[in-house]
Design an enzyme around this catalytic site. Sequence first.
Site, PDB file in Angstrom:
ATOM      1  N   HIS A   1      84.666 -11.062 125.322  1.00 41.06           N
ATOM      2  CA  HIS A   1      84.337  -9.778 125.946  1.00 41.06           C
ATOM      3  C   HIS A   1      84.580  -9.844 127.458  1.00 41.06           C
ATOM      4  O   HIS A   1      83.651 -10.123 128.222  1.00 41.06           O
ATOM      5  CB  HIS A   1      82.880  -9.463 125.645  1.00 41.06           C
ATOM      6  CG  HIS A   1      82.403  -8.117 126.099  1.00 41.06           C
ATOM      7  ND1 HIS A   1      83.255  -7.097 126.478  1.00 41.06           N
ATOM      8  CD2 HIS A   1      81.140  -7.614 126.239  1.00 41.06           C
ATOM      9  CE1 HIS A   1      82.538  -6.040 126.826  1.00 41.06           C
ATOM     10  NE2 HIS A   1      81.261  -6.331 126.690  1.00 41.06           N
TER      11      HIS A   1
ATOM     12  N   CYS B   1      81.060  -1.839 130.460  1.00 45.95           N
ATOM     13  CA  CYS B   1      81.890  -2.235 129.317  1.00 45.95           C
ATOM     14  C   CYS B   1      82.813  -1.124 128.820  1.00 45.95           C
ATOM     15  O   CYS B   1      83.780  -1.394 128.106  1.00 45.95           O
ATOM     16  CB  CYS B   1      81.008  -2.712 128.171  1.00 45.95           C
ATOM     17  SG  CYS B   1      79.959  -4.103 128.601  1.00 45.95           S
TER      18      CYS B   1
END
Length: 394
Positions: A342, A96
């Site tokens: 996301h 991420c």
Amino acid sequence: MNFPPDERPPGRRPAVVLCRRTPFGRLRGAFATVEVHDLLAGVLAAVLRDAELPAGEIDDVIIGNAAGGGGNVARLAALTAGLPATVPGITLDRQCASGLDAIVHACRLVESGAGAWYLAGGAESCSTAPLRAHRLTSVPDAPDFYTRARFAPDSHGDPDAGEAAENVAAAFGIGRPEQDAFALRSHSRTAAARELMAAEIVPVNGCGTDQTGRRGMSAQLLGRFPPAFRADGTVTAGNSCADADGAVVALVTSTERAAAAGFTRVLEFHGSASAGSEPALFGIAGAHAVGKLLGGLQLSPGNITGWEYNEAFAAQVLASAQLIGIAPEKLNLHGGALAYGHPYGASGAMLVANLLRRVSVPGGRPDGVGWSVAAVSAAGGVGTAAAFRPLTLR
């Protein structure tokens, strides 16, 4: 507080001067059949067009990607976008944090004098990410499918993201009401910022608006979500992010070249740090990176006026705010991943886009924005943080 003078020459002071992105799409939604390099290629081309920069001037294309099938997404997308074959490409994976690390890497290259212009950011297509399988030794060539890569050995524990978020919530005493309240604020701020975001969006297949987020989110609706990972847990689908498809690209150069090219409001890069945490509590690794970064810059949290922290789960953002020593409402003025989704490899780059928008877009509230920090926690217990200052070039 007196800060040390910036001794870098203007030609080696990195700056983010422009950001563009795709709309963010829901998992298996509007971009369900668009491969990650095609999502990215249109944004690369748009950045060059909007900057009026010849493609041959680009020294490298640096892209974060977490769920792809390997290869080199940056190179494939660059060629698909029409960049000349002389422009290389490199793909980074820190899960991420990948998109933020890609921008940091570009800034460090400018700072070192290695090059002049970089396209950097991240891209993810959760919808078209390949299936993963090991080869079984007992049955030659038979696939042994698995859902994700391993990020830590059993001696440390390697929980799934939702379980890790529950660990963080329990360790830091963060209840369901606080998580739901933070998620609601994220949705409200994202909705309020949609018009500001519109100018940076590059349409994909005729779609020019985010397909993520729940319209009409309310405290009542958030309260209806059951625990998603433990029967007695506090983490729900409402206070967690949704997987998304999307790409975000920044143009990085020096302040000297940016001024010569006619850019006026930019984000000057001042440093970065990466740090680790126990994998079972990986959502707080970004906070450790922030502490390391601020210590190196001789800054305190009170010196920072612009905060961007990736919102994978409300619990981990709230715990990270505790560790940093800031009020949660200071984070993410234009909302976050709890609302807009996301796309793993792109989310860190989206944080930088959010910071640049605050200082460069009319209505983006540039007044009072000074030192700014973007931070991400990533799987396996690693985090990255980067510091910027807005700069007006005359």
